[in-house]
Scaffold this motif. Structure first.
Motif, PDB file in Angstrom:
ATOM      1  N   SER A   1       7.356  12.234 -17.421  1.00 63.25           N
ATOM      2  CA  SER A   1       8.598  12.263 -16.648  1.00 63.25           C
ATOM      3  C   SER A   1       8.314  12.095 -15.157  1.00 63.25           C
ATOM      4  O   SER A   1       9.052  11.395 -14.447  1.00 63.25           O
ATOM      5  CB  SER A   1       9.327  13.581 -16.903  1.00 63.25           C
ATOM      6  N   ALA A   2       7.225  12.718 -14.677  1.00 67.49           N
ATOM      7  CA  ALA A   2       6.880  12.637 -13.258  1.00 67.49           C
ATOM      8  C   ALA A   2       6.482  11.217 -12.874  1.00 67.49           C
ATOM      9  O   ALA A   2       6.870  10.719 -11.805  1.00 67.49           O
ATOM     10  CB  ALA A   2       5.744  13.613 -12.953  1.00 67.49           C
ATOM     11  N   ILE A   3       5.705  10.547 -13.723  1.00 69.25           N
ATOM     12  CA  ILE A   3       5.281   9.169 -13.433  1.00 69.25           C
ATOM     13  C   ILE A   3       6.492   8.247 -13.390  1.00 69.25           C
ATOM     14  O   ILE A   3       6.628   7.409 -12.481  1.00 69.25           O
ATOM     15  CB  ILE A   3       4.261   8.678 -14.470  1.00 69.25           C
ATOM     16  N   GLU A   4       7.377   8.375 -14.366  1.00 66.98           N
ATOM     17  CA  GLU A   4       8.573   7.534 -14.412  1.00 66.98           C
ATOM     18  C   GLU A   4       9.449   7.750 -13.186  1.00 66.98           C
ATOM     19  O   GLU A   4       9.953   6.790 -12.584  1.00 66.98           O
ATOM     20  CB  GLU A   4       9.355   7.835 -15.684  1.00 66.98           C
ATOM     21  N   SER A   5       9.635   9.022 -12.822  1.00 64.68           N
ATOM     22  CA  SER A   5      10.492   9.346 -11.678  1.00 64.68           C
ATOM     23  C   SER A   5       9.876   8.857 -10.370  1.00 64.68           C
ATOM     24  O   SER A   5      10.558   8.259  -9.530  1.00 64.68           O
ATOM     25  CB  SER A   5      10.714  10.855 -11.611  1.00 64.68           C
ATOM     26  N   ALA A   6       8.553   9.071 -10.203  1.00 60.71           N
ATOM     27  CA  ALA A   6       7.887   8.639  -8.980  1.00 60.71           C
ATOM     28  C   ALA A   6       7.879   7.117  -8.864  1.00 60.71           C
ATOM     29  O   ALA A   6       8.065   6.565  -7.775  1.00 60.71           O
ATOM     30  CB  ALA A   6       6.460   9.176  -8.953  1.00 60.71           C
ATOM     31  N   GLY A   7       7.678   6.437  -9.981  1.00 54.76           N
ATOM     32  CA  GLY A   7       7.685   4.980  -9.970  1.00 54.76           C
ATOM     33  C   GLY A   7       9.039   4.422  -9.583  1.00 54.76           C
ATOM     34  O   GLY A   7       9.133   3.468  -8.804  1.00 54.76           O
ATOM     35  N   ALA A   8      10.097   5.007 -10.123  1.00 56.95           N
ATOM     36  CA  ALA A   8      11.448   4.549  -9.801  1.00 56.95           C
ATOM     37  C   ALA A   8      11.776   4.795  -8.335  1.00 56.95           C
ATOM     38  O   ALA A   8      12.384   3.954  -7.666  1.00 56.95           O
ATOM     39  CB  ALA A   8      12.453   5.266 -10.696  1.00 56.95           C
TER      40      ALA A   8
ATOM     41  N   GLU B   1       0.823  -1.206   0.000  1.00 58.47           N
ATOM     42  CA  GLU B   1       0.000   0.000   0.000  1.00 58.47           C
ATOM     43  C   GLU B   1       0.857   1.256   0.000  1.00 58.47           C
ATOM     44  O   GLU B   1       0.536   2.252  -0.664  1.00 58.47           O
ATOM     45  CB  GLU B   1      -0.940  -0.005   1.203  1.00 58.47           C
ATOM     46  N   GLN B   2       1.955   1.227   0.736  1.00 53.09           N
ATOM     47  CA  GLN B   2       2.867   2.372   0.751  1.00 53.09           C
ATOM     48  C   GLN B   2       3.454   2.615  -0.638  1.00 53.09           C
ATOM     49  O   GLN B   2       3.593   3.766  -1.079  1.00 53.09           O
ATOM     50  CB  GLN B   2       3.997   2.133   1.759  1.00 53.09           C
ATOM     51  N   PHE B   3       3.793   1.553  -1.332  1.00 56.98           N
ATOM     52  CA  PHE B   3       4.336   1.688  -2.683  1.00 56.98           C
ATOM     53  C   PHE B   3       3.308   2.326  -3.613  1.00 56.98           C
ATOM     54  O   PHE B   3       3.620   3.274  -4.335  1.00 56.98           O
ATOM     55  CB  PHE B   3       4.742   0.312  -3.215  1.00 56.98           C
ATOM     56  N   LEU B   4       2.088   1.816  -3.605  1.00 53.04           N
ATOM     57  CA  LEU B   4       1.051   2.347  -4.490  1.00 53.04           C
ATOM     58  C   LEU B   4       0.752   3.806  -4.184  1.00 53.04           C
ATOM     59  O   LEU B   4       0.614   4.632  -5.096  1.00 53.04           O
ATOM     60  CB  LEU B   4      -0.220   1.507  -4.358  1.00 53.04           C
ATOM     61  N   ASP B   5       0.648   4.138  -2.887  1.00 50.86           N
ATOM     62  CA  ASP B   5       0.387   5.522  -2.503  1.00 50.86           C
ATOM     63  C   ASP B   5       1.570   6.428  -2.843  1.00 50.86           C
ATOM     64  O   ASP B   5       1.384   7.601  -3.204  1.00 50.86           O
ATOM     65  CB  ASP B   5       0.079   5.605  -1.014  1.00 50.86           C
ATOM     66  N   SER B   6       2.781   5.881  -2.722  1.00 48.98           N
ATOM     67  CA  SER B   6       3.975   6.685  -2.980  1.00 48.98           C
ATOM     68  C   SER B   6       4.099   7.086  -4.443  1.00 48.98           C
ATOM     69  O   SER B   6       4.596   8.158  -4.764  1.00 48.98           O
ATOM     70  CB  SER B   6       5.236   5.922  -2.556  1.00 48.98           C
ATOM     71  N   VAL B   7       3.642   6.206  -5.338  1.00 54.53           N
ATOM     72  CA  VAL B   7       3.705   6.547  -6.759  1.00 54.53           C
ATOM     73  C   VAL B   7       2.823   7.760  -7.037  1.00 54.53           C
ATOM     74  O   VAL B   7       3.261   8.747  -7.642  1.00 54.53           O
ATOM     75  CB  VAL B   7       3.263   5.358  -7.635  1.00 54.53           C
ATOM     76  N   LYS B   8       1.587   7.719  -6.568  1.00 61.05           N
ATOM     77  CA  LYS B   8       0.680   8.853  -6.810  1.00 61.05           C
ATOM     78  C   LYS B   8       1.183  10.109  -6.119  1.00 61.05           C
ATOM     79  O   LYS B   8       1.218  11.195  -6.716  1.00 61.05           O
ATOM     80  CB  LYS B   8      -0.726   8.524  -6.313  1.00 61.05           C
ATOM     81  N   ALA B   9       1.561   9.986  -4.853  1.00 62.35           N
ATOM     82  CA  ALA B   9       2.035  11.147  -4.114  1.00 62.35           C
ATOM     83  C   ALA B   9       3.277  11.739  -4.772  1.00 62.35           C
ATOM     84  O   ALA B   9       3.442  12.968  -4.837  1.00 62.35           O
ATOM     85  CB  ALA B   9       2.332  10.760  -2.667  1.00 62.35           C
ATOM     86  N   GLY B  10       4.147  10.859  -5.278  1.00 64.55           N
ATOM     87  CA  GLY B  10       5.370  11.333  -5.928  1.00 64.55           C
ATOM     88  C   GLY B  10       5.081  12.088  -7.206  1.00 64.55           C
ATOM     89  O   GLY B  10       5.700  13.121  -7.490  1.00 64.55           O
ATOM     90  N   VAL B  11       4.117  11.586  -7.990  1.00 63.35           N
ATOM     91  CA  VAL B  11       3.744  12.264  -9.238  1.00 63.35           C
ATOM     92  C   VAL B  11       3.214  13.658  -8.945  1.00 63.35           C
ATOM     93  O   VAL B  11       3.622  14.653  -9.548  1.00 63.35           O
ATOM     94  CB  VAL B  11       2.681  11.437 -10.005  1.00 63.35           C
ATOM     95  N   VAL B  12       2.277  13.748  -7.999  1.00 64.40           N
ATOM     96  CA  VAL B  12       1.677  15.040  -7.650  1.00 64.40           C
ATOM     97  C   VAL B  12       2.725  15.992  -7.101  1.00 64.40           C
ATOM     98  O   VAL B  12       2.754  17.184  -7.441  1.00 64.40           O
ATOM     99  CB  VAL B  12       0.531  14.835  -6.632  1.00 64.40           C
ATOM    100  N   ASP B  13       3.591  15.479  -6.238  1.00 65.08           N
ATOM    101  CA  ASP B  13       4.619  16.317  -5.619  1.00 65.08           C
ATOM    102  C   ASP B  13       5.564  16.916  -6.665  1.00 65.08           C
ATOM    103  O   ASP B  13       5.894  18.107  -6.618  1.00 65.08           O
ATOM    104  CB  ASP B  13       5.413  15.499  -4.608  1.00 65.08           C
ATOM    105  N   ILE B  14       5.976  16.095  -7.628  1.00 62.54           N
ATOM    106  CA  ILE B  14       6.885  16.579  -8.676  1.00 62.54           C
ATOM    107  C   ILE B  14       6.225  17.673  -9.506  1.00 62.54           C
ATOM    108  O   ILE B  14       6.816  18.710  -9.805  1.00 62.54           O
ATOM    109  CB  ILE B  14       7.332  15.414  -9.575  1.00 62.54           C
ATOM    110  N   LEU B  15       4.971  17.453  -9.869  1.00 64.97           N
ATOM    111  CA  LEU B  15       4.269  18.417 -10.721  1.00 64.97           C
ATOM    112  C   LEU B  15       3.924  19.700  -9.967  1.00 64.97           C
ATOM    113  O   LEU B  15       3.950  20.798 -10.539  1.00 64.97           O
ATOM    114  CB  LEU B  15       3.001  17.787 -11.283  1.00 64.97           C
ATOM    115  N   GLU B  16       3.601  19.578  -8.692  1.00 68.47           N
ATOM    116  CA  GLU B  16       3.292  20.776  -7.912  1.00 68.47           C
ATOM    117  C   GLU B  16       4.505  21.660  -7.709  1.00 68.47           C
ATOM    118  O   GLU B  16       4.381  22.871  -7.500  1.00 68.47           O
ATOM    119  CB  GLU B  16       2.695  20.378  -6.556  1.00 68.47           C
TER     120      GLU B  16
END
Length: 473
Positions: free
Chosen positions: A443-450, A413-428
């Protein structure tokens, strides 16, 4: 809060229940041995028994049937044993005993210690005595039915399932007169010996040969005739036996998605009070909300969830409650309950489905997860921060569970939530957060996923389903 539908992936039958939709689809998974027990009963006794609750055997009836395993019964002559078990000339006694045998036969579990006795000795005796009782002129002969099979297996989070099956179903009539000098053990050995030889013969073929149904049926029937003609321990059998062969690749039965798509159409006419709904939630959560589930390995959790939903631990009460919960309107559900059922349980269902497809198809199939978000672009207008634009995106991404025995539900669950949170954080944090481009989103999705990936779970890809930026008046 992540949004998703709720589904059920079942073995034997797939019942996919989603908000506003119920879909009953084809069989999905096969567990070892499940079909063989049903097949034996169907072939040997004709498959006409109605196993309703009022037909189930009692303990006294079970003990009576077991008592037919007399001391030294294997050394008794077939005729003597048959007469003692089912006297075909005594109308009352015959039907009384037959009624008990019928109940026990159809209700007996295949792990019962007396299962083999019922499926061999009593079954053979019952068949022979039935022919003597129901055919006064003895024109009909007893019939023996058997099966030889070769199956391949796969593992889905610790659940052993059948991938492919090659099945030869056969039967033949035999002459009662040939049993005159045989003991019960010799008769059983002769009949079961045919099945054993057919099994040994079928085991010699590889998977490519087993797929050729027409050729396999021809060679198997030739072998069966040869056994019936030349076996030194044989009963006197007809030399024109019945044989049907088929090869079954079970993974072809999997649906494209395994789980039905969400639908907004509510076709339920039933109304449920809040009190009743609370009771239904309690039933569902008591079945699925395992103690300390967050610390459970994903493999164990997914296996247990599937066990509740696939019939092994499923009850009629659970299904009724689960359906009521699904039909409930969005305003009748609570946030915590909805999150657990919509997200955590649904994720496990999707992971089990993906693993099943992978095991059955032999191709890599990663679970898929979806997310939606929107970000406003704000500017200073005479000292006030005003939204002047908005960008939104809906995307899916796939991931690979590298160690399902070590990865916990909480870590997943932390992994799944971290991907979304990471995408939003990068774009914001970008220069124009409410007006990001498609390339920035990628770019944000790739970076957050990694960044969210670990040695237990890894981001593997994504797809942008919908994306747009709008100016606000």
């Amino acid at each position: 809060m992540r949004k998703a539908g709720i589904g059920i992936l079942m073995t034997g039958m797939a019942v996919c229940l989603c908000f506003g939709k119920i879909n009953v689809s084809a069989a999905l998974l096969r567990t070892p041995g499940a079909e063989k027990a049903a097949y034996q009963r169907h072939l040997v006794r004709g498959g006409n028994w109605n196993s309703s609750d009022d037909k189930k055997y009692t303990q006294d009836e079970y003990e009576f049937a077991v008592s037919l395993k007399f001391d030294g019964y294997e050394s008794m002559k077939v005729g003597d044993y048959n007469k003692k078990v089912l006297d075909w000339e005594d109308e009352t006694a015959f039907h009384k005993t037959e009624g008990i045998l019928e109940k026990v036969y159809w209700g007996l579990r295949d792990d019962d210690p007396e299962y083999e006795f019922f499926m061999t000795t009593l079954s053979n005796t019952w068949e022979e005595c039935s022919e003597l009782h129901y055919n006064a002129c003895h024109k009909e002969k007893p019939n023996y039915s058997g099966e030889a099979s070769v199956e391949t297996f796969g593992d889905i989070y610790g659940d052993k399932v059948v991938l492919t099956g090659a099945y030869a179903e056969f039967s033949f009539d035999y002459d009662m007169d040939s049993l005159e000098d045989m003991t019960v053990a010799q008769r059983d050995q002769a009949l079961e010996g045919v099945q054993m030889q057919m099994q040994e013969f079928l085991d010699q073929f590889d998977q490519s040969e087993l797929r050729d149904e027409q050729k396999m049926e021809e060679v198997l029937k030739e072998k069966l005739i040869q056994i019936l003609e030349t076996d030194p321990d044989k009963v006197s059998a007809d030399t024109d036996p019945y044989l049907y062969y088929y090869w079954q690749p079970y993974w072809n039965e999997l649906e494209d998605d395994g789980i039905s798509e969400n639908s907004s159409d509510d076709t339920s006419n039933e109304t449920v009070t809040k009190e009743e709904l609370k009771e239904q939630y309690d039933v569902v959560l008591n079945a699925l909300h395992f103690s300390d589930y967050e610390s459970m390995p994903v493999s164990e959790f997914n296996r247990e969830v599937n066990s509740v939903l696939n019939g092994e631990k499923m009850t009629e009460e659970f299904l009724k409650a689960y359906e009521a919960v699904l039909w409930a309107s969005e305003y009748e559900r609570t946030g915590k309950e909805e999150d657990f059922l919509n997200n955590i349980i649904q994720t496990s269902i999707k992971e089990y489905s993906a693993r099943a497809k992978e095991v059955y198809s032999g191709k890599t199939v990663d679970p898929e997860h979806s997310d939606y978000f929107q970000i406003e672009h704000k500017e200073d207008v005479f000292g006030d921060e005003v939204a002047t634009g908005i960008s939104y995106a809906y995307y899916t991404f796939t991931y690979r569970i590298l160690d399902a025995d070590e990865l916990t539900v909480n870590e997943r669950e932390q992994f799944l939530d971290s991907v979304k949170a990471g995408v939003v954080d990068i774009l914001e944090k970008s220069e124009n957060p409410g007006k990001f481009t498609a390339d920035q989103l990628k770019s944000a999705i790739e970076s957050a996923g990694a960044s969210a990936s670990t040695d237990k779970i890894q981001f593997t890809g994504y797809k942008i389903e919908d994306f747009d930026s709008e100016e606000m008046d």
